[in-house]
Design a protein around this motif. Sequence first.
Motif, PDB file in Angstrom:
ATOM      1  N   ASP A  42      -5.910  -3.443  -8.381  1.00 16.31           N
ATOM      2  CA  ASP A  42      -6.959  -2.634  -7.765  1.00 16.31           C
ATOM      3  C   ASP A  42      -7.579  -3.366  -6.573  1.00 16.31           C
ATOM      4  O   ASP A  42      -7.875  -2.761  -5.538  1.00 16.31           O
ATOM      5  N   GLU A  43      -7.784  -4.668  -6.736  1.00 16.77           N
ATOM      6  CA  GLU A  43      -8.395  -5.443  -5.652  1.00 16.77           C
ATOM      7  C   GLU A  43      -7.487  -5.452  -4.417  1.00 16.77           C
ATOM      8  O   GLU A  43      -7.955  -5.279  -3.283  1.00 16.77           O
ATOM      9  N   ALA A  44      -6.183  -5.596  -4.659  1.00 20.95           N
ATOM     10  CA  ALA A  44      -5.238  -5.601  -3.541  1.00 20.95           C
ATOM     11  C   ALA A  44      -5.210  -4.233  -2.861  1.00 20.95           C
ATOM     12  O   ALA A  44      -5.211  -4.130  -1.628  1.00 20.95           O
ATOM     13  N   TRP A  45      -5.212  -3.167  -3.689  1.00 19.33           N
ATOM     14  CA  TRP A  45      -5.200  -1.819  -3.114  1.00 19.33           C
ATOM     15  C   TRP A  45      -6.449  -1.595  -2.272  1.00 19.33           C
ATOM     16  O   TRP A  45      -6.387  -1.073  -1.163  1.00 19.33           O
ATOM     17  N   LEU A  46      -7.609  -2.008  -2.788  1.00 18.69           N
ATOM     18  CA  LEU A  46      -8.871  -1.803  -2.084  1.00 18.69           C
ATOM     19  C   LEU A  46      -8.874  -2.581  -0.764  1.00 18.69           C
ATOM     20  O   LEU A  46      -9.274  -2.055   0.282  1.00 18.69           O
ATOM     21  N   ARG A  47      -8.413  -3.838  -0.817  1.00 20.42           N
ATOM     22  CA  ARG A  47      -8.398  -4.658   0.405  1.00 20.42           C
ATOM     23  C   ARG A  47      -7.524  -4.001   1.474  1.00 20.42           C
ATOM     24  O   ARG A  47      -7.905  -3.914   2.651  1.00 20.42           O
ATOM     25  N   GLU A  48      -6.376  -3.499   1.033  1.00 16.02           N
ATOM     26  CA  GLU A  48      -5.462  -2.848   1.974  1.00 16.02           C
ATOM     27  C   GLU A  48      -6.079  -1.580   2.551  1.00 16.02           C
ATOM     28  O   GLU A  48      -6.007  -1.323   3.748  1.00 16.02           O
ATOM     29  N   HIS A  49      -6.764  -0.785   1.673  1.00 17.80           N
ATOM     30  CA  HIS A  49      -7.379   0.455   2.142  1.00 17.80           C
ATOM     31  C   HIS A  49      -8.511   0.155   3.121  1.00 17.80           C
ATOM     32  O   HIS A  49      -8.643   0.822   4.156  1.00 17.80           O
ATOM     33  N   LEU A  50      -9.325  -0.853   2.794  1.00 13.80           N
ATOM     34  CA  LEU A  50     -10.461  -1.183   3.675  1.00 13.80           C
ATOM     35  C   LEU A  50      -9.967  -1.689   5.034  1.00 13.80           C
ATOM     36  O   LEU A  50     -10.618  -1.454   6.062  1.00 13.80           O
ATOM     37  N   ALA A  51      -8.814  -2.343   5.043  1.00  8.77           N
ATOM     38  CA  ALA A  51      -8.260  -2.845   6.310  1.00  8.77           C
ATOM     39  C   ALA A  51      -7.847  -1.687   7.215  1.00  8.77           C
ATOM     40  O   ALA A  51      -7.933  -1.793   8.447  1.00  8.77           O
TER      41      ALA A  51
END
Length: 157
Positions: free
Chosen positions: A25-34
Amino acid sequence: MNENPHARAQHLLAESAVEGLGKADEAWLREHLAGCVDCAREAVTATELLHALRSAPVSVPRDLAARTQLRVRLRAHEVSKAASGSLLLWLVTAASWLLGVFSAPLVWKVFSWMGSIVGVPKLVLEVGFVLWWTVPALVAVAVVLQQRALNAGAKGI
Ligand SMILES: [Zn+2]
């Protein structure tokens, strides 16, 4: 999961502030926020808001801890006094009953001896013998009721 990616990002942002996220989830969120300016702005705003909330001073009276400790000690003292009082009452009641049981034959002999000397009717002797048993129990009940009334009065203050 067919969830709107922006809604999922908001949900994960809230979750990360409370309990943290798993690695996926953290990786997905970081990618989405980027890649999403709106969600990145929301994340920054939420982070700043949380930081402001955490740094806001909460005024607590300086002597709150001391006052709380004093209250707890007073209450513990009250409770231990009440407990020892009721233990004493139970001991006195038990002693009274044991004394009554073991002294019953002797008491009956005294009653019948007095009856033969004074000429008291048998009914009066029997009533006296029954009262010998019931009066201590009635006194104990009266003491318990009085103690409860006193405790209720003390709590009302
Ligand atoms: Zn987004």
